[in-house]
Design an enzyme around this catalytic site. Structure first.
Site, mmCIF file in Angstrom:
data_model
loop_
_atom_site.group_PDB
_atom_site.id
_atom_site.type_symbol
_atom_site.label_atom_id
_atom_site.label_comp_id
_atom_site.label_asym_id
_atom_site.label_seq_id
_atom_site.Cartn_x
_atom_site.Cartn_y
_atom_site.Cartn_z
ATOM 1 N N HIS A 23 0.815 -1.214 0.000
ATOM 2 C CA HIS A 23 0.000 0.000 0.000
ATOM 3 C C HIS A 23 0.851 1.268 0.000
ATOM 4 C CE1 HIS A 23 0.951 0.978 4.185
ATOM 5 N NE2 HIS A 23 0.846 -0.324 4.434
ATOM 6 N N GLU A 130 -2.664 -7.228 7.065
ATOM 7 C CA GLU A 130 -1.424 -7.008 7.805
ATOM 8 C C GLU A 130 -1.439 -7.859 9.070
ATOM 9 O OE1 GLU A 130 1.539 -6.647 8.054
ATOM 10 O OE2 GLU A 130 1.985 -4.509 7.754
#
Length: 246
Positions: A23, A130
């Site tokens: 990201h 994550e």
């Protein structure tokens, strides 16, 4: 050609191309690791610099022709990854206010809506989140809230509306994170698409890729497994070398 030189040949139907993307810069990246446990960074979104990174990677993706060859975008269900994914791989902005298809992203963070027109399908997947627990930046919002922000992303593979995986006092171990990443790669292999983009996170990428490349020259393993920068794209190929019929 001597196979001992390290060159391998594999049937095309046993290969799948995945474009791994970390990201873009999030506000938690600017704050530093010690602040990740602060509720102020809950489901951290990307910064203005992060949006610039998205715009630059989008141009790069289009220059390579990936915008037409990628068949599926798989994204972690966190705000920063979905913002990155739709910004890089989504359709163009709406013209003259005409909205003929659901937007991949409704207007937010002073960004115009992003169309799903002529874009690959997007699916959210918990396996590529994550590392779970403790850090508030890694806790997701409810899926019902995300569906309002990202109407054209498919959230059907996520079982719970609320985030039941993240715990305040328990941090996912390296071993469990790597195992989850490998399970994600196995799931990718079951997909019928041959070219897939994945927008995910640094820790998941690092611990998953560390399991590969030991049969290569160290420079190849380093090239594959080195840490990802924000909004970096790294294409890799999954090869099925098992005894299976396809």
């Amino acid at each position: 050609m001597d196979p001992a030189q390290g060159v391998g040949l594999y049937p095309m139907h046993r290969c799948k191309t995945i474009h791994l993307v970390r990201h873009a810069q999030g506000f938690h990246n600017v704050a530093g690791v010690k602040d990740h446990r602060s509720p102020d960074f809950f489901d951290s979104q990307i910064t203005p610099l992060g949006w610039d990174q998205v715009d630059n990677l989008r141009k790069h993706v289009h220059s390579l022709g990936l915008s037409t060859s990628i068949e599926l975008v798989v994204v972690s269900p966190l705000l920063r990854t979905m913002q990155t994914a739709v910004g890089v791989f989504g359709g163009e902005g709406y013209v003259d206010g005409i909205i003929d298809v659901p937007p991949l992203m409704a207007e937010n963070t002073n960004r115009p809506p992003i169309s799903s027109l002529n874009s690959p399908p997007f699916v959210a997947m918990e396996l590529c989140r994550e590392r779970l627990g403790v850090n508030w930046c890694d806790k997701r919002r409810s899926i019902s809230e995300y569906m309002t922000l990202f109407p054209a992303i498919d959230f059907s593979l996520i079982e719970s509306d609320a985030d039941t995986l993240w715990e305040l006092d328990v941090r996912e171990t390296d071993e469990d994170l790597a195992k989850r990443g490998l399970n994600f790669l196995k799931w990718l292999w079951t997909r019928e698409e041959r070219e897939i983009a994945v927008v995910t996170h640094s820790a998941l990428l690092m611990h998953t890729l560390a399991a590969f490349g030991d049969d290569c020259h160290p420079c190849v393993k380093n090239e594959m497994c080195k840490p990802f920068n924000n909004c970096e794209l790294r294409p890799l190929v999954i090869v099925d070398r098992s005894y299976t019929n396809h």
